[in-house]
Design a protein around this motif. Sequence first.
Motif, mmCIF file in Angstrom:
data_model
loop_
_atom_site.group_PDB
_atom_site.id
_atom_site.type_symbol
_atom_site.label_atom_id
_atom_site.label_comp_id
_atom_site.label_asym_id
_atom_site.label_seq_id
_atom_site.Cartn_x
_atom_site.Cartn_y
_atom_site.Cartn_z
ATOM 1 N N VAL A 197 0.706 -1.178 -0.120
ATOM 2 C CA VAL A 197 0.191 0.008 -0.062
ATOM 3 C C VAL A 197 0.796 1.265 0.040
ATOM 4 O O VAL A 197 1.769 1.322 0.761
ATOM 5 N N GLY A 198 0.509 2.406 -0.731
ATOM 6 C CA GLY A 198 1.003 3.451 -0.949
ATOM 7 C C GLY A 198 2.690 3.465 -1.673
ATOM 8 O O GLY A 198 3.421 4.407 -1.166
ATOM 9 N N VAL A 199 2.705 2.512 -2.625
ATOM 10 C CA VAL A 199 4.072 2.550 -2.998
ATOM 11 C C VAL A 199 3.960 3.949 -4.088
ATOM 12 O O VAL A 199 3.040 4.283 -4.816
ATOM 13 N N GLU A 200 5.266 4.361 -4.062
ATOM 14 C CA GLU A 200 5.385 5.621 -4.633
ATOM 15 C C GLU A 200 5.067 5.463 -6.412
ATOM 16 O O GLU A 200 5.142 4.394 -6.928
ATOM 17 N N GLY A 201 4.601 6.475 -7.074
ATOM 18 C CA GLY A 201 4.094 6.212 -8.271
ATOM 19 C C GLY A 201 2.806 6.064 -8.611
ATOM 20 O O GLY A 201 2.133 5.986 -7.850
ATOM 21 N N SER A 202 2.409 5.574 -9.869
ATOM 22 C CA SER A 202 1.197 5.296 -10.426
ATOM 23 C C SER A 202 0.794 4.152 -9.698
ATOM 24 O O SER A 202 1.351 3.190 -9.192
ATOM 25 N N SER A 203 -0.643 3.996 -9.288
ATOM 26 C CA SER A 203 -1.265 3.399 -8.411
ATOM 27 C C SER A 203 -2.698 3.012 -8.619
ATOM 28 O O SER A 203 -3.429 3.778 -9.341
ATOM 29 N N VAL A 204 -3.414 1.978 -8.311
ATOM 30 C CA VAL A 204 -5.024 1.942 -8.322
ATOM 31 C C VAL A 204 -5.321 1.975 -6.707
ATOM 32 O O VAL A 204 -6.501 1.616 -6.518
ATOM 33 N N TYR A 205 -4.491 2.744 -5.917
ATOM 34 C CA TYR A 205 -4.844 2.915 -4.501
ATOM 35 C C TYR A 205 -5.458 1.964 -3.743
ATOM 36 O O TYR A 205 -6.630 1.895 -3.075
ATOM 37 N N LEU A 206 -4.692 0.709 -3.837
ATOM 38 C CA LEU A 206 -5.247 -0.310 -3.103
ATOM 39 C C LEU A 206 -5.016 -0.050 -1.468
ATOM 40 O O LEU A 206 -4.165 0.607 -1.084
ATOM 41 N N LYS A 207 -5.803 -0.881 -0.688
ATOM 42 C CA LYS A 207 -5.881 -0.787 0.874
ATOM 43 C C LYS A 207 -5.315 -2.048 1.421
ATOM 44 O O LYS A 207 -5.648 -2.928 0.850
ATOM 45 N N THR A 208 -4.924 -1.796 2.484
ATOM 46 C CA THR A 208 -4.459 -3.026 3.398
ATOM 47 C C THR A 208 -5.820 -4.013 3.426
ATOM 48 O O THR A 208 -6.789 -3.435 4.095
ATOM 49 N N GLY A 209 -5.700 -5.069 3.130
ATOM 50 C CA GLY A 209 -6.808 -6.100 3.165
ATOM 51 C C GLY A 209 -7.771 -6.102 2.254
ATOM 52 O O GLY A 209 -8.750 -6.871 2.092
ATOM 53 N N ASP A 210 -7.462 -5.326 1.044
ATOM 54 C CA ASP A 210 -8.430 -5.238 -0.057
ATOM 55 C C ASP A 210 -8.281 -6.744 -0.779
ATOM 56 O O ASP A 210 -7.010 -7.147 -0.742
ATOM 57 N N ASN A 211 -9.277 -7.465 -1.167
ATOM 58 C CA ASN A 211 -9.451 -8.484 -1.854
ATOM 59 C C ASN A 211 -9.594 -8.462 -3.289
ATOM 60 O O ASN A 211 -10.601 -7.886 -3.685
ATOM 61 N N LEU A 212 -8.787 -9.261 -4.200
ATOM 62 C CA LEU A 212 -9.032 -9.326 -5.645
ATOM 63 C C LEU A 212 -8.136 -10.387 -6.184
ATOM 64 O O LEU A 212 -7.139 -10.962 -5.458
ATOM 65 N N THR A 213 -8.403 -10.762 -7.165
ATOM 66 C CA THR A 213 -7.822 -12.236 -7.853
ATOM 67 C C THR A 213 -6.312 -11.489 -8.308
ATOM 68 O O THR A 213 -6.204 -10.477 -8.720
ATOM 69 N N LEU A 214 -5.510 -12.761 -8.404
ATOM 70 C CA LEU A 214 -4.003 -12.427 -8.875
ATOM 71 C C LEU A 214 -4.223 -11.796 -10.402
ATOM 72 O O LEU A 214 -3.539 -11.064 -10.568
ATOM 73 N N ASP A 215 -5.100 -12.341 -11.053
ATOM 74 C CA ASP A 215 -5.273 -11.896 -12.429
ATOM 75 C C ASP A 215 -5.702 -10.500 -12.426
ATOM 76 O O ASP A 215 -5.196 -9.723 -13.453
ATOM 77 N N ASP A 216 -6.593 -10.091 -11.392
ATOM 78 C CA ASP A 216 -6.882 -8.780 -11.634
ATOM 79 C C ASP A 216 -5.746 -7.827 -11.269
ATOM 80 O O ASP A 216 -5.666 -6.603 -11.937
ATOM 81 N N LEU A 217 -4.803 -8.303 -10.265
ATOM 82 C CA LEU A 217 -3.713 -7.449 -10.044
ATOM 83 C C LEU A 217 -2.957 -7.142 -11.054
ATOM 84 O O LEU A 217 -2.288 -6.306 -11.521
ATOM 85 N N VAL A 218 -2.786 -8.372 -11.972
ATOM 86 C CA VAL A 218 -1.970 -8.149 -13.458
ATOM 87 C C VAL A 218 -2.484 -7.090 -14.543
ATOM 88 O O VAL A 218 -1.896 -6.515 -14.971
ATOM 89 N N TRP A 219 -3.878 -7.188 -14.471
ATOM 90 C CA TRP A 219 -4.595 -6.278 -15.314
ATOM 91 C C TRP A 219 -4.341 -4.713 -14.690
ATOM 92 O O TRP A 219 -3.823 -4.022 -15.685
ATOM 93 N N ALA A 220 -4.381 -4.785 -13.506
ATOM 94 C CA ALA A 220 -4.229 -3.358 -12.804
ATOM 95 C C ALA A 220 -2.653 -2.850 -13.396
ATOM 96 O O ALA A 220 -2.377 -1.714 -13.541
ATOM 97 N N LEU A 221 -1.537 -3.767 -13.258
ATOM 98 C CA LEU A 221 -0.275 -3.595 -13.460
ATOM 99 C C LEU A 221 -0.115 -3.334 -14.670
ATOM 100 O O LEU A 221 0.459 -2.077 -14.845
ATOM 101 N N MET A 222 -0.548 -4.018 -15.798
ATOM 102 C CA MET A 222 -0.281 -3.866 -17.131
ATOM 103 C C MET A 222 -1.093 -2.595 -17.848
ATOM 104 O O MET A 222 -0.496 -1.936 -18.873
ATOM 105 N N LEU A 223 -2.382 -2.267 -17.137
ATOM 106 C CA LEU A 223 -2.973 -1.332 -17.927
ATOM 107 C C LEU A 223 -2.839 -0.038 -17.282
ATOM 108 O O LEU A 223 -2.691 1.028 -17.958
ATOM 109 N N GLU A 224 -2.687 -0.154 -15.862
ATOM 110 C CA GLU A 224 -2.693 1.342 -15.164
ATOM 111 C C GLU A 224 -1.336 1.674 -14.581
ATOM 112 O O GLU A 224 -0.912 2.661 -13.764
ATOM 113 N N SER A 225 -0.428 0.716 -14.991
ATOM 114 C CA SER A 225 0.988 0.912 -14.507
ATOM 115 C C SER A 225 0.937 0.961 -12.875
ATOM 116 O O SER A 225 1.975 1.720 -12.325
#
Length: 206
Positions: A23-51
């Motif tokens: 949480v709170g990593v410098e730079g571009s983010s999708v504003y994840l919070k501690t304890g947020d639940n999502l799939t690993l696949d969705d994390l990859v989508w967020a990584l690649m589309l929104e950096s």
Amino acid sequence: MTALVALEAGDTARQVSVSGEAVGVEGSSVYLKTGDNLTLDDLVWALMLESANDAAAAIAIEVAGSVAAFAEKMNAKAAEIGLSSTHFTNPHGLDNEDHYTTARDLAKLAAYALRNPRFREIVSTYKHTINVGNERRYLLNHNKMLKLYDGAIGVKTGYTKHSGRCLVSAAERDGVTLIAVTLNAPDDWNDHRAMLDCGFGMLEAR
């Protein structure tokens, strides 16, 4: 590389509970919070589309237990592919003296990664929706080449203060895929259009 290692780890449908370390990593983010639940696949989508650097950290911790352990996996994969001028220290590409690559290695990495159908699908998609708990998040791909260039299928933008604007693009026409890479190129969209036009022009001339 982060997306590739995550996708090859298997079971990307599994649920991930976001660690506070992501949480709170410098730079571009999708504003994840501690304890947020999502799939690993969705994390990859967020990584690649929104950096999303927070998604990158969450992926690393889920797949390898820590950012450092995940970087070791990235370096092992780099060695396997033959990326002789590349070394990773983190999953998001933030500046570090020991974190480096070259245009040639990025082109080789893109060519390898595009053989993965899921990777190819993700990087060629302009808009996508993910679920973070009960909340839907809309992602928009930062790679404008998908809209600007006929046949574009990816791949990834990048920027830090020290690296400048970086872009890996790929386009496919008549069953031929070409990859272009620029590092620290202020006019990268136009540069890539010119490079890919040149490449396809050479193919057509033969």
